[in-house]
Design an enzyme around this catalytic site. Sequence first.
Site, PDB file in Angstrom:
ATOM      1  N   GLY A 126     -10.475  16.701  -7.853  1.00 20.30           N
ATOM      2  CA  GLY A 126      -9.870  17.047  -6.830  1.00 20.30           C
ATOM      3  C   GLY A 126     -10.251  15.716  -6.139  1.00 20.30           C
ATOM      4  O   GLY A 126     -11.263  14.988  -5.555  1.00 20.30           O
ATOM      5  N   THR A 129      -6.394  13.768  -5.010  1.00 20.71           N
ATOM      6  CA  THR A 129      -5.589  13.448  -4.184  1.00 20.71           C
ATOM      7  C   THR A 129      -5.021  14.072  -2.972  1.00 20.71           C
ATOM      8  O   THR A 129      -5.716  15.407  -3.093  1.00 20.71           O
ATOM      9  CB  THR A 129      -3.976  13.641  -5.231  1.00 20.71           C
ATOM     10  N   GLU A 188      -9.081   9.008 -17.392  1.00 16.73           N
ATOM     11  CA  GLU A 188      -7.662   9.578 -16.614  1.00 16.73           C
ATOM     12  C   GLU A 188      -6.561   8.938 -17.174  1.00 16.73           C
ATOM     13  O   GLU A 188      -5.072  10.004 -17.729  1.00 16.73           O
ATOM     14  CB  GLU A 188      -7.440  10.489 -15.024  1.00 16.73           C
TER      15      GLU A 188
END
Length: 377
Positions: A115, A117, A233
């Site tokens: 988490g 954003t 990512e």
Amino acid sequence: MSPLIESEEQKALRTAVATLGTRHGRNHDPVELWSEAAKLGYLGVNLPEEYGGGGGGIAELSIVLEELGAAGCPLLMLVVSPAICGTVIARFGTEQQKQTWLPAIAEGSRIMAFGITEPDAGSNSHRITTTARRDGDDWILSGRKVFISGVDIADATLVVGRTEDARTGRLKPCLFIVPRDAPGFERRQIDMELTGREKQFELTLDDVRLPADALVGDEDAGLLQLFAGLNPERIMTAAFAIGLGRYAVSRAVEYARDRTVWQQPIGSHQAIAHPLAQAHIDLELARLMMQKAAFLYDSGDDTAAGEAANMAKYAAGEACVKAVDQAVHTLGGNGLTREFGLASLITVARVSRIAPVSREMILNYVSHQSLGLPKSY
């Protein structure tokens, strides 16, 4: 070994994963695929051997995601659980955190979401408003997150918050492991037009109390730890895009080879053949940059890996969108039917341009960091 030439072990991994993906195919059951990939050791291929992993790196994990995508069955949570969360914990977590999470992530018995954003922060991590304050030995975490993948199936979420620097008073990023059942930790599914197996959620953290050992790594090294997760990512998003693009091109090539009009397969016409050849070339070029990024990251060169990871993600996103678009056009009306399974990829492909960072922000990064041009913001 050059990052442009895969080792024999990597080639064997690619072949084995491709076989698994082909067996499951486009209409796969993600739970069954995840379980079988775990049993075969693919989920934790990047994690340390002493914690149940394969002892490889992001290079190996990107091969797994790419080949599953090329077979039509990408597992998006590979980007999140082993690549981001597993990497961060392996590099910076306490021994207890490693023992608790890494073997479970590798064997597929536990999944972790990520988490970062927020509704008002976008790509600007400096505007993150989720904050953590000390209360005795505990932490109290408050804030909101949005577009967080797979929270409904995750056992915990690695949340990026900010704490106050005791010396300067400024806020600095820190990472916390938040269990799914923590009081005050709520989720709401976002109604997406994009239909995918992994759902998107908005998270609310209302004074979530966490023990001291929920903090991952050093409180003063949050930015380093954050980017240690963001570079994998980007590399894994590139793998996702390349695999998806390869799947689309392969379906289009198969169709162009068999579909006959005016006594000739349509693939014999250059108007059909050349755009597919260009799509293939673009995907191969994107893979080269992805391999370079993975090699640099696995070698410990975080700075160079950051540039390459952003470039790889940009190139792969562009190549994926073009490949899917050309595949649909190759099939004509059939490209929009459920039978051939390409139309749904039109929207999925856009994800690789938008997430986890938009192409515009990557161009900003390259213009500032690589070319030394001044910022406009």
